[in-house]
Write an enzyme that holds these catalytic residues in place. Structure first.
Site, short mmCIF file in Angstrom:
data_model
loop_
_atom_site.label_atom_id
_atom_site.label_comp_id
_atom_site.label_asym_id
_atom_site.label_seq_id
_atom_site.Cartn_x
_atom_site.Cartn_y
_atom_site.Cartn_z
N GLU A 155 -30.23 39.93 11.89
CA GLU A 155 -30.67 40.55 13.20
C GLU A 155 -32.32 40.64 13.76
O GLU A 155 -33.42 41.79 13.29
CB GLU A 155 -30.48 41.53 12.93
N GLU A 324 -20.45 40.63 12.67
CA GLU A 324 -21.38 41.85 12.45
C GLU A 324 -19.26 42.45 13.59
O GLU A 324 -20.87 42.19 14.68
CB GLU A 324 -21.89 42.26 12.47
C1 NOJ Z 1 -26.34 46.29 12.39
C2 NOJ Z 1 -27.11 45.92 11.03
O1 NOJ Z 1 -26.77 44.37 10.63
C3 NOJ Z 1 -25.72 46.67 9.70
O2 NOJ Z 1 -26.85 46.79 8.68
C4 NOJ Z 1 -25.87 48.37 10.50
O3 NOJ Z 1 -25.50 48.98 9.53
C5 NOJ Z 1 -24.49 47.79 11.62
N1 NOJ Z 1 -25.15 47.12 12.84
C6 NOJ Z 1 -23.96 49.31 12.43
O4 NOJ Z 1 -25.52 49.53 13.08
#
Ligand code: NOJ
Length: 423
Positions: A155, A324
């Site tokens: 991200e 994710e």
């Molecule tokens: C994106 C992130 O990569 C991760 O570190 C985070 O815990 C999750 N989203 C949930 O917010």
């Protein structure tokens, strides 16, 4: 009709080093946690650095065939010229354990945290610091020998926005000029890593792709949404191939590079409205309010968005992984429903001909959710932060059932009173 996934499809879970390992005392987050600039301390987190064998055993027994985790750069290089052989060996063991259990690793090289010494030199704000990144990547190439899938950054635009635009996260800088410069340097860092690793590995990047909706039908809101979508989602990815990164103030030249896959992180949608405020680049973003129930993060649930995100990301013609997708809730039945509904849309994307090769639920277990601390429960596995006991939730088994059979059976939908996807 049962939904069959391809035989090679990866059904995994995802985590990141700082969020689960514990005692990551050489990175920038740890530093700000200690001096009280961040509200929660990660401390021992899930104590995964000691319990990794048990955790891998658990994910094996649950039937998942893939696992995304990150290497903590600051563990390998706690100081600029100090290499930590023990950490290297432990990551090696983790990889070996996964491979011998038939679990495909997808390894992220940078998941928000950086060594403190690197940040003290200005981190990714200064191009000359990329030589340190290069040194890290060279070590990583040795470490990952047997791994196939490697993602450079997690991200990147979230990292830029949180750290350099809203100043909500370390290093707490609020400067649009610096923010876009960091983004350009992350692209350069990606290109360096791609150059060094490509061939031996499939080298991709993980991008959060929120669905950006206009706040109304008004022309100016629609335009504002489009602009935000480009700025947040597409200009960054476009630049990997074009070699030109379009920031707000200028276009940065970066080396033309490539990505062998795109990791899509998808959670929810945002709503964008036009504003006359130039300091906000003429748009205002907030979380979209499109589902009655909100998760512990305050996010709406919008399963169709995962399909939309995949469609949009397919423009680059590269294989896609959902790196994710997950929900923070204490209502585990809701988690089951969430997973099934999102997988229904992933399946639809595959049926439409998109090259989607895997799905990684965030997260394998409850963990340290950055500024929100240990409150949000994203895990398939519940973690008791006093005893570090792991207790798989029902969702952990249901997801295992799907992972093993590689299908969503009609019976599963009936069991949870869920409809087939209405097309
Ligand atoms: C994106 C992130 O990569 C991760 O570190 C985070 O815990 C999750 N989203 C949930 O917010």
């Amino acid at each position: 009709m049962p939904l069959k996934f391809p035989e090679m499809f990866l059904f995994g879970t995802a985590t990141s080093s700082h969020q689960i390992e514990g005692n990551n005392r050489w990175n920038d987050w740890w530093y700000y946690e200690q001096i009280g600039k961040l509200p929660y301390r990660s401390g021992k987190a899930c104590n995964h650095w000691e319990l990794y064998r048990d955790d891998i055993q658990l994910m094996t027994s649950l039937g998942y065939n893939a696992y995304r985790f990150s290497i903590e750069w600051s563990r390998l290089f706690p100081e600029e010229n100090k290499f930590n052989e023990d950490a290297f060996m432990k990551y090696r063991e983790i990889i070996d354990l996964l491979l011998t259990r038939g679990i495909t690793p997808l390894v992220t090289l940078h998941h928000f945290t950086s060594p403190l010494w690197f940040m003290k030199k200005g981190g990714f704000l200064r191009e000359e610091n990329l030589k340190h990144w290069e040194k890290y990547i060279e070590k990583v190439a040795e470490l990952l020998e047997k791994v196939k899938l490697v993602a450079t950054f997690n991200e990147p635009m979230v990292y830029v926005m949180m750290g350099y635009l809203t100043a909500y996260w370390p290093p707490f800088i609020r400067s649009p000029f610096k923010a876009f410069k960091v983004a350009a340097n992350l692209l350069k860092a990606h290109a360096i890593a791609y150059e060094l690793l490509h061939g031996k590995f499939k080298v991709g990047i993980v991008k959060n792709i929120p669905i950006i909706l206009p706040a109304s039908d008004k022309e100016r809101d629609r335009k504002a949404a489009e602009k935000a979508d480009n700025l947040f989602n597409w200009h960054f990815l476009d630049a990997i191939w074009s070699g030109k990164y379009r920031g707000v103030f200028k276009t940065y030249r970066i080396p033309q590079s490539d990505a062998d896959f795109i990791g899509v992180n998808y959670y929810t949608a945002s709503e964008v409205r036009h504003t006359w405020n130039p300091l906000k680049f003429f748009f205002e973003v907030k979380l979209a309010d499109i589902s009655e129930r909100k998760t512990q993060m305050g996010w709406s649930v919008y399963p169709k968005g995962i399909y939309m995100a995949l469609k949009k990301a397919s423009r680059y013609g590269r294989p896609l992984y959902i790196t994710e997708n997950g929900i923070a809730t204490l209502d585990d039945e809701w988690r089951v429903e969430f997973i099934i509904q999102h997988l229904q849309y992933v399946h639809k994307a595959i049926e439409d001909g998109l090259d989607v090769r895997g799905y990684f639920y965030w997260s394998f277990m409850d963990n340290y959710e950055w500024k929100e601390g240990f409150g949000p429960r994203f895990g398939l596995v519940e973690v008791d932060y006093q005893t570090f006991e792991r207790r798989p939730r029902k969702s952990a088994y249901v997801y295992g059932e799907i992972a093993r059979s590689k299908e969503i059976k009609d019976e599963l939908l009936k069991r949870y009173g869920l409809p087939e996807l209405q097309l």
